[in-house]
Design an enzyme around this catalytic site. Sequence first.
Site, PDB file in Angstrom:
ATOM      1  N   GLU A 137       0.796  -1.236   0.000  1.00 22.52           N
ATOM      2  CA  GLU A 137       0.000   0.000   0.000  1.00 22.52           C
ATOM      3  C   GLU A 137       0.826   1.282   0.000  1.00 22.52           C
ATOM      4  O   GLU A 137       0.601   2.181   0.792  1.00 22.52           O
ATOM      5  CB  GLU A 137      -0.964  -0.017   1.193  1.00 22.52           C
TER       6      GLU A 137
ATOM      7  N   ASN B 192       2.033  -5.077  -3.266  1.00 27.38           N
ATOM      8  CA  ASN B 192       0.634  -5.385  -2.940  1.00 27.38           C
ATOM      9  C   ASN B 192      -0.142  -4.115  -2.635  1.00 27.38           C
ATOM     10  O   ASN B 192       0.349  -3.251  -1.899  1.00 27.38           O
ATOM     11  CB  ASN B 192       0.626  -6.286  -1.696  1.00 27.38           C
TER      12      ASN B 192
ATOM     13  N   HIS C 210     -10.556  -6.009  -2.148  1.00 26.51           N
ATOM     14  CA  HIS C 210     -11.630  -5.852  -1.158  1.00 26.51           C
ATOM     15  C   HIS C 210     -12.785  -5.183  -1.886  1.00 26.51           C
ATOM     16  O   HIS C 210     -12.711  -3.996  -2.205  1.00 26.51           O
ATOM     17  CB  HIS C 210     -11.167  -4.979   0.006  1.00 26.51           C
TER      18      HIS C 210
ATOM     19  N   GLU D  21      -6.206 -10.518  -1.101  1.00 24.91           N
ATOM     20  CA  GLU D  21      -6.995 -10.307   0.124  1.00 24.91           C
ATOM     21  C   GLU D  21      -8.482 -10.305  -0.200  1.00 24.91           C
ATOM     22  O   GLU D  21      -9.257  -9.498   0.333  1.00 24.91           O
ATOM     23  CB  GLU D  21      -6.592  -8.989   0.807  1.00 24.91           C
TER      24      GLU D  21
ATOM     25  N   ASP E  35     -12.215 -10.282  -0.483  1.00 26.50           N
ATOM     26  CA  ASP E  35     -13.477 -10.401   0.247  1.00 26.50           C
ATOM     27  C   ASP E  35     -14.485  -9.519  -0.472  1.00 26.50           C
ATOM     28  O   ASP E  35     -14.121  -8.504  -1.060  1.00 26.50           O
ATOM     29  CB  ASP E  35     -13.374 -10.087   1.738  1.00 26.50           C
TER      30      ASP E  35
HETATM   31  O1  G3I Z   1      -4.587  -8.327  19.091  1.00 29.96           O
HETATM   32  C1  G3I Z   1      -5.156  -7.109  19.632  1.00 29.96           C
HETATM   33  C2  G3I Z   1      -5.905  -7.389  20.901  1.00 29.96           C
HETATM   34  O2  G3I Z   1      -5.004  -7.867  21.863  1.00 29.96           O
HETATM   35  C3  G3I Z   1      -6.579  -6.090  21.360  1.00 29.96           C
HETATM   36  O3  G3I Z   1      -7.350  -6.360  22.475  1.00 29.96           O
HETATM   37  C4  G3I Z   1      -7.445  -5.520  20.262  1.00 29.96           C
HETATM   38  C5  G3I Z   1      -8.051  -4.196  20.670  1.00 29.96           C
HETATM   39  O4  G3I Z   1      -8.261  -3.359  19.602  1.00 29.96           O
HETATM   40  O5  G3I Z   1      -6.660  -5.317  19.114  1.00 29.96           O
HETATM   41  C6  G3I Z   1      -6.079  -6.498  18.611  1.00 29.96           C
HETATM   42  O6  G3I Z   1      -5.315  -6.171  17.481  1.00 29.96           O
HETATM   43  C7  G3I Z   1      -6.038  -5.899  16.304  1.00 29.96           C
HETATM   44  C8  G3I Z   1      -5.555  -6.848  15.221  1.00 29.96           C
HETATM   45  O7  G3I Z   1      -6.182  -6.544  13.972  1.00 29.96           O
HETATM   46  C9  G3I Z   1      -5.874  -8.337  15.549  1.00 29.96           C
HETATM   47  O8  G3I Z   1      -7.234  -8.523  15.606  1.00 29.96           O
HETATM   48  C10 G3I Z   1      -5.783  -4.480  15.885  1.00 29.96           C
HETATM   49  O9  G3I Z   1      -6.359  -3.605  16.825  1.00 29.96           O
HETATM   50  C11 G3I Z   1      -6.377  -4.223  14.514  1.00 29.96           C
HETATM   51  O10 G3I Z   1      -5.957  -2.942  14.093  1.00 29.96           O
HETATM   52  C12 G3I Z   1      -5.873  -5.238  13.537  1.00 29.96           C
HETATM   53  O11 G3I Z   1      -6.522  -5.019  12.315  1.00 29.96           O
HETATM   54  C13 G3I Z   1      -5.886  -5.600  11.193  1.00 29.96           C
HETATM   55  C14 G3I Z   1      -5.646  -4.519  10.148  1.00 29.96           C
HETATM   56  O12 G3I Z   1      -5.070  -5.108   8.993  1.00 29.96           O
HETATM   57  C15 G3I Z   1      -4.699  -3.482  10.669  1.00 29.96           C
HETATM   58  O13 G3I Z   1      -4.567  -2.459   9.763  1.00 29.96           O
HETATM   59  C16 G3I Z   1      -6.806  -6.666  10.620  1.00 29.96           C
HETATM   60  O14 G3I Z   1      -6.890  -7.757  11.537  1.00 29.96           O
HETATM   61  C17 G3I Z   1      -6.247  -7.178   9.272  1.00 29.96           C
HETATM   62  O15 G3I Z   1      -7.203  -7.989   8.649  1.00 29.96           O
HETATM   63  C18 G3I Z   1      -5.961  -5.987   8.377  1.00 29.96           C
HETATM   64  O16 G3I Z   1      -5.392  -6.490   7.193  1.00 29.96           O
HETATM   65  C19 G3I Z   1      -5.120  -5.501   6.190  1.00 29.96           C
HETATM   66  C20 G3I Z   1      -3.933  -6.009   5.401  1.00 29.96           C
HETATM   67  O17 G3I Z   1      -2.852  -6.234   6.291  1.00 29.96           O
HETATM   68  C21 G3I Z   1      -3.529  -5.002   4.333  1.00 29.96           C
HETATM   69  N1  G3I Z   1      -4.656  -4.662   3.483  1.00 29.96           N
HETATM   70  C22 G3I Z   1      -5.848  -4.247   4.182  1.00 29.96           C
HETATM   71  C23 G3I Z   1      -6.291  -5.286   5.194  1.00 29.96           C
HETATM   72  C24 G3I Z   1      -7.565  -4.879   5.861  1.00 29.96           C
HETATM   73  O18 G3I Z   1      -7.416  -3.731   6.595  1.00 29.96           O
END
Ligand code: G3I
Length: 462
Positions: free
Chosen positions: A159, A201, A237, A264, A266
């Site tokens: 990105e 990507n 997405h 990715e 969905d």
């Molecule tokens: O693990 C912590 C947990 O301990 C805590 O309690 C909780 C509270 O907010 O957060 C948890 O972490 C989160 C993590 O996902 C695991 O669930 C983060 O806050 C959250 O920001 C994170 O989001 C991820 C996101 O990227 C971050 O930008 C998503 O899971 C993940 O699917 C998403 O993936 C991205 C790709 O890497 C790049 N392209 C876009 C895609 C969707 O946003």
Amino acid sequence: MRTSRIRAGLALTGTGVAAAGLAMILASTASAATTLGASAAERGRYFGAAVAANKLSDSTYVTILNREFNSITPENEMKWDATEPSPGTFTYGNADRIVSHARSRGMSVRGHTLLWHSQQPGWAQGMSGTALRNAMMNHVTQVATHFRGQIHTWDVVNEAFADGSGGGRRDSNLQRTGNDWIEVAFRTARAADPGARLCYNDYNTDGVNAKSTGIYNMVRDFKARGVPIDCVGLQSHLTNSVPGDYQANLQRFADLGVDVQITELDIAGANQAAVYGTVTRACLAVSRCTGITVWGIRDSDSWRTGQNPLLFDNGGNKKAAYDAVLTALNDGGTTVTTPPTTPNTSPGTTPPVTTPPTTPPVTTPPGGCSATVTVNQWTGGFVATVRVTAGATAINGWRVTLTLPSGATVSNAWSANRSGNTGTIQWTNVDYNGRVAAGQSTEFGFQSSGTGTGLTPSCTAS
Ligand code: G3I
């Protein structure tokens, strides 16, 4: 990041009497693959899912993962904040667990992601200039070296282009270290893991638009100047629809000489099943579209809370979207033949030496197979990529015999079972790459110490 916009068939043609038609349908049904991974593999592709380490103890989740998919992308566990929480201190526990889960079951791994403006550890967010550039290069080197030989494809940079009409780069601390940061990242990654395919990507790049064209121009420039890039990832997405030029966009990148991957996927909103089918068929129509990854397994695993954009419902049941994808996969398309990674051109490191295939072309008898090997050598070790090609008829399994020079010991291997680590080794297909269509190829690889000269593989169909 924001989602953007974003279409299956089982065509059985009966001729002659009804009984003959029925016989054809029964035969076809009997041979159709029944899982996403198995069906994609029949076309030389993978079908993967983003996986979260903390769900590997969920039996419903793991049952679907192991049954349906032959590739895994760690959803968050390889990102900078997860792997280097403080400067120079690397934590790989969750990422290693996912890699181990995948590789012990013959699945390939997409590494996601070495560099991204988001999900950086706090200490890196606060850095700039030369200090950040050095930290960034060290991060790429350490992480890609840790996983060397285990990653099919790395999202080296994620990105880095801006949304909107300009087609330029996104502002970020990484971008502010100099416009060359992306190519430096690719050269650094190639030096650290010469066997991995290196991918750029991004999202909102699904049709021909200013952003995807900016990326297209960068890839064209990289190819012209020998910057090592093997692949472009389209996150995809999507909501309600897919751009009408989705397949053409995949094809224009492929025509630059890189693989394309849907990384990715969905799809939320109306027409979900039909759009999943359209995306799947578009990939299958492009011979260098090497695989599709969905960004999660069940709707409840998705980052798009409440939008239900995935292939399985919250209870783990197959949705109509699943049937559309499997039908499109079983309908077929082109078969992938992937060339090996391009030579490294990294400055300031010892470039691995890429040697041409060490075996001459082999005449393959009908029903048989042939094998060639490409070696990426560096001081003290090498990665070998072995290509298995079916003869004039399809094969359902293969065995490659390969004798290593003395002093060479295999430390890692992927996409094949092996009889040992030294001397003469028998390599046999894993469950997803045994079937190879007539004249088509599949690949496996391994990493070894020593020198990979004089390798002469032979292949027997089984
Ligand atoms: O693990 C912590 C947990 O301990 C805590 O309690 C909780 C509270 O907010 O957060 C948890 O972490 C989160 C993590 O996902 C695991 O669930 C983060 O806050 C959250 O920001 C994170 O989001 C991820 C996101 O990227 C971050 O930008 C998503 O899971 C993940 O699917 C998403 O993936 C991205 C790709 O890497 C790049 N392209 C876009 C895609 C969707 O946003």
